[in-house]
Design a protein around this motif. Structure first.
Motif, PDB file in Angstrom:
ATOM      1  N   GLY A 364       0.794  -1.218   0.000  1.00 10.91           N
ATOM      2  CA  GLY A 364       0.000   0.000   0.000  1.00 10.91           C
ATOM      3  C   GLY A 364       0.829   1.272   0.000  1.00 10.91           C
ATOM      4  O   GLY A 364       0.684   2.127  -0.888  1.00 10.91           O
ATOM      5  N   PRO A 365       1.730   1.455   0.972  1.00 12.20           N
ATOM      6  CA  PRO A 365       2.517   2.699   1.028  1.00 12.20           C
ATOM      7  C   PRO A 365       3.741   2.703   0.133  1.00 12.20           C
ATOM      8  O   PRO A 365       4.452   3.716   0.062  1.00 12.20           O
ATOM      9  N   GLN A 366       4.027   1.604  -0.556  1.00 15.39           N
ATOM     10  CA  GLN A 366       5.304   1.487  -1.270  1.00 15.39           C
ATOM     11  C   GLN A 366       5.475   2.508  -2.389  1.00 15.39           C
ATOM     12  O   GLN A 366       6.563   3.059  -2.580  1.00 15.39           O
ATOM     13  N   ALA A 367       4.425   2.812  -3.148  1.00 14.51           N
ATOM     14  CA  ALA A 367       4.546   3.766  -4.257  1.00 14.51           C
ATOM     15  C   ALA A 367       4.945   5.145  -3.740  1.00 14.51           C
ATOM     16  O   ALA A 367       5.893   5.769  -4.239  1.00 14.51           O
ATOM     17  N   ALA A 368       4.238   5.624  -2.723  1.00 21.72           N
ATOM     18  CA  ALA A 368       4.561   6.940  -2.163  1.00 21.72           C
ATOM     19  C   ALA A 368       5.935   6.935  -1.509  1.00 21.72           C
ATOM     20  O   ALA A 368       6.697   7.910  -1.616  1.00 21.72           O
ATOM     21  N   LEU A 369       6.284   5.852  -0.836  1.00 22.23           N
ATOM     22  CA  LEU A 369       7.588   5.755  -0.184  1.00 22.23           C
ATOM     23  C   LEU A 369       8.710   5.889  -1.202  1.00 22.23           C
ATOM     24  O   LEU A 369       9.659   6.678  -1.015  1.00 22.23           O
ATOM     25  N   PHE A 370       8.632   5.152  -2.302  1.00 24.62           N
ATOM     26  CA  PHE A 370       9.675   5.200  -3.318  1.00 24.62           C
ATOM     27  C   PHE A 370       9.705   6.565  -4.004  1.00 24.62           C
ATOM     28  O   PHE A 370      10.778   7.075  -4.329  1.00 24.62           O
ATOM     29  N   ALA A 371       8.531   7.164  -4.236  1.00 22.48           N
ATOM     30  CA  ALA A 371       8.492   8.487  -4.867  1.00 22.48           C
ATOM     31  C   ALA A 371       9.178   9.525  -4.000  1.00 22.48           C
ATOM     32  O   ALA A 371       9.865  10.426  -4.496  1.00 22.48           O
ATOM     33  N   GLU A 372       9.007   9.411  -2.693  1.00 23.60           N
ATOM     34  CA  GLU A 372       9.559  10.399  -1.763  1.00 23.60           C
ATOM     35  C   GLU A 372      11.056  10.225  -1.522  1.00 23.60           C
ATOM     36  O   GLU A 372      11.696  11.086  -0.913  1.00 23.60           O
ATOM     37  N   LEU A 373      11.647   9.143  -2.014  1.00 19.73           N
ATOM     38  CA  LEU A 373      13.085   8.938  -1.854  1.00 19.73           C
ATOM     39  C   LEU A 373      13.904   9.786  -2.825  1.00 19.73           C
ATOM     40  O   LEU A 373      15.111   9.951  -2.635  1.00 19.73           O
ATOM     41  N   PHE A 374      13.252  10.320  -3.881  1.00 21.34           N
ATOM     42  CA  PHE A 374      13.977  11.025  -4.934  1.00 21.34           C
ATOM     43  C   PHE A 374      13.269  12.339  -5.283  1.00 21.34           C
ATOM     44  O   PHE A 374      12.059  12.458  -5.118  1.00 21.34           O
ATOM     45  N   THR A 375      14.034  13.298  -5.797  1.00 25.06           N
ATOM     46  CA  THR A 375      13.449  14.559  -6.245  1.00 25.06           C
ATOM     47  C   THR A 375      12.784  14.362  -7.606  1.00 25.06           C
ATOM     48  O   THR A 375      13.031  13.376  -8.311  1.00 25.06           O
ATOM     49  N   ALA A 376      11.947  15.338  -7.998  1.00 25.39           N
ATOM     50  CA  ALA A 376      11.157  15.209  -9.222  1.00 25.39           C
ATOM     51  C   ALA A 376      12.033  15.034 -10.460  1.00 25.39           C
ATOM     52  O   ALA A 376      11.646  14.339 -11.404  1.00 25.39           O
ATOM     53  N   GLU A 377      13.221  15.649 -10.477  1.00 29.26           N
ATOM     54  CA  GLU A 377      14.086  15.596 -11.650  1.00 29.26           C
ATOM     55  C   GLU A 377      14.642  14.202 -11.930  1.00 29.26           C
ATOM     56  O   GLU A 377      15.074  13.921 -13.041  1.00 29.26           O
TER      57      GLU A 377
END
Length: 454
Positions: A364-377
Motif C-alpha cells: 500500500g505505502p510502497q509507491a509513495a515511499l519510493f516516490a519520496e526517496l527522490f526529487t522530481a528531476e
C-alpha cells in the motif's frame, strides 16, 4: 517609453479536484490492464505453457522451462525502467506510460496468436521468450509512469492513498486474470482449454491499446514534472542531462536499499499466485479450478487492504507500516507452507489470505515511499530502478527458485527459508532508510533554525 509588460506567472497552476480524480483513475486503469496482461502469462506458465512450448518427458522440466521464460520478463523490467525513467524524467511521465501500454497490448495479443512447438518447432519457444521480453520492458516502463501520474497529482497529505490506487492494479490484474482463465476453462471444457481455450485470456490485452489512446488524448502531464521543467534554466536545458548518471553517482545506495526492502514482498507475492498454483496442482494433486478460485478470492481482499494501509501511512508514517508488513512475512513464512501442505482447500485459503494481508500492508505505502526517496528531476528513474531491482531479485526468480528448492530438498520448508532470508534483508534495508530519514529531518531542522537566527 512604456515599460515592458510584466511576465506571466511562472508557478504551475494547481490541478482541480475533478482533474485529480480523472488522472488517478486513468493511472489505476493503466496499472490494472498492464498487470492483467503480465499475470495472464504467469498463470498460463503454471498451467499449460510447458506442454505447448517446452515439450519434455519430465513435467517438472517443462514447468521449469515455462517459469524460466516467466523470469525472463523480470530481467527485462529494469531495462524498461531505465529507458523509460531517463525519458520520463526528461520528456514527461505521460508519453512513457502511453508507450508502455502499447507495447504490452501488442506483446500479449501476440502470445495469444503464437503457434505452439508442434507447429513452429524451435521458433515457437524463441518467439515466446521475445514476446515475454517485450512484456517485461513494458511493465518496467509502466509502473514508474503510472505511479508518478497518481502521486504527483495527489493533494497534500494523501500521496500514500493516491499511490495505492496504482498499487491496486496488481490485485485487480490478478483477480481479472484468474476470472478470465476460470471462465475460459468453463466455456471450453478441460480438453478444449488445454488445446486452444488458454489463448482466449491473452486476447483481452488488445483493450490496452484503447486505454493508451485515452491517456494520450485526454490526460495532462503531472504538475510536479511541469514545475521541475520550469525550474531548469535555459542553459541547463541545452546541456545533456542524465537522471540515470545522477542516480548512479549520488543515489545508488538509496536505489539498492529500496530494492532490498521490497524483494521479499514481490517474491512472496509470485510464490503464492504462481508457484503455489503449480505446487498445489502438480505436487499436492489439488484441483486446478478450486485453487484458482481460492487465489481469486484472496486477491480480492487486497482491494481493501492496500488502500487502507496506504491511508494509514499518510497518518503515522510509511516506513512504520512497511516494516510491520515485512515482520509479518518473516514470522508467517513457516506456518504458511505447513497449512498448504495439508492439501486442505480451506487451509490453503487461510494460509494465502494471511500472507496476502502482510503483502498488502507493505504494498500500500510502497509507491509513495519510493516516490519520496527522490526529487522530481530523477524520480521516475530512481523509483523505477528500486522497484525493478526488487522484481528481478524477488518476483522473477521466485517461482523458478521454488521449483528448484522443492525438487532438491523435497520439502516446502526450503521455500519458507527463502522467504525468511529475503525478509531479513528487507528489515535491514528499512532500518537504514529510517536512520537516513531521521538524519535528514535533523539536518532540515538545523537549517531552519540557522535561517531564523540569521
Amino acid at each position: 517609453m512604456d515599460s515592458a509588460p510584466s511576465a506571466p506567472p511562472t508557478t504551475t497552476p494547481r490541478p482541480t479536484e475533478p482533474n485529480r480524480r480523472k488522472v488517478a483513475t486513468a493511472a489505476a486503469l493503466a496499472s490494472a490492464v498492464e498487470w492483467y496482461d503480465y499475470f495472464v502469462f504467469g498463470i498460463a506458465a503454471a498451467l499449460v505453457l510447458g506442454d505447448h512450448f517446452f515439450p519434455s518427458s519430465s513435467p517438472a522440466a517443462g514447468v521449469l522451462a515455462a517459469f524460466a521464460t516467466f523470469a525472463v520478463g523480470f530481467l527485462a523490467r529494469p531495462i524498461g525502467g531505465v529507458i523509460a525513467g531517463q525519458l520520463g524524467d526528461k520528456r514527461g511521465r505521460k508519453p512513457m506510460l502511453v508507450l508502455a501500454l502499447v507495447m504490452m497490448g501488442l506483446a500479449t495479443t501476440g502470445i495469444g496468436l503464437l503457434p505452439s512447438y508442434e507447429t513452429l518447432g524451435i521458433a515457437a519457444p524463441i518467439l515466446l521468450v521475445l514476446l515475454r521480453i517485450v512484456q517485461g520492458l513494458a511493465v518496467g516502463a509502466q509502473w514508474g509512469g503510472a505511479m508518478l501520474m497518481a502521486t504527483e497529482y495527489a493533494p497534500e497529505g494523501k500521496r500514500g492513498l493516491y499511490g495505492s490506487l496504482v498499487q491496486l492494479g496488481v490485485p485487480i490484474g490478478v483477480v481479472t486474470a484468474n476470472s478470465v482463465f476460470l471462465a475460459a476453462s468453463a466455456v471450453t471444457g478441460e480438453s478444449g482449454f488445454a488445446s486452444w481455450g488458454w489463448r482466449l485470456p491473452f486476447f483481452v490485452g488488445i483493450l490496452v491499446l484503447v486505454l493508451a489512446w485515452y491517456i494520450h488524448t485526454r490526460v495532462e502531464e503531472t504538475p510536479a514534472f511541469k514545475e521541475a521543467e520550469r525550474r531548469l534554466s535555459e542553459e541547463e536545458k541545452g546541456q545533456k542531462r542524465s537522471p540515470l548518471r545522477t542516480i548512479l553517482r549520488h543515489h545508488l545506495g538509496t536505489v539498492l536499499l529500496a530494492g532490498g526492502s521490497f524483494a521479499v514482498n514481490t517474491a512472496t507475492f509470485y510464490i503464492i499466485i504462481t508457484g503455489v498454483l503449480d505446487y498445489s496442482t502438480r505436487e499436492l494433486k489439488m484441483e486446478k479450478g478450486s485453487v484458482l478460485a481460492v487465489s481469486l478470492l484472496v486477491s480480492a481482499t487486497q482491494l481493501v487492504m492496500i488502500p487502507a494501509a496506504a491511508a494509514l501511512s499518510d497518518r503515522i508514517g510509511r516506513l512504520r507500516i512497511y516494516a510491520f508488513g515485512a515482520v509479518g512475512l518473516l514470522v508467517w513464512a513457516v506456518p504458511m507452507f505447513l497449512l498448504i501442505d495439508t492439501r486442505s482447500l480451506l487451509l490453503l485459503g487461510v494460509s494465502t489470505f494471511i500472507t496476502s494481508c502482510f503483502l498488502s500492508i507493505m504494498y500500500g505505502p510502497q509507491a509513495a515511499l519510493f516516490a519520496e526517496l527522490f526529487t522530481a528531476e530523477m524520480r521516475y528513474t530512481g523509483a523505477s530502478l528500486g522497484y525493478q531491482i526488487a522484481a528481478v531479485l524477488g518476483g522473477g526468480l521466485a517461482p523458478f527458485v521454488m521449483v528448484l528448492l522443492l525438487e532438491a530438498t523435497g520439502t516446502s520448508m526450503s521455500v519458507s527459508a527463502y522467504i525468511i532470508g529475503l525478509a531479513v534483508i528487507a528489515l535491514i534495508s528499512i532500518a537504514v532508510l529510517a536512520r537516513r530519514a531521521a538524519r535528514d529531518r535533523v539536518e532540515e531542522h538545523d537549517r531552519v533554525e540557522e535561517a531564523v537566527e540569521s
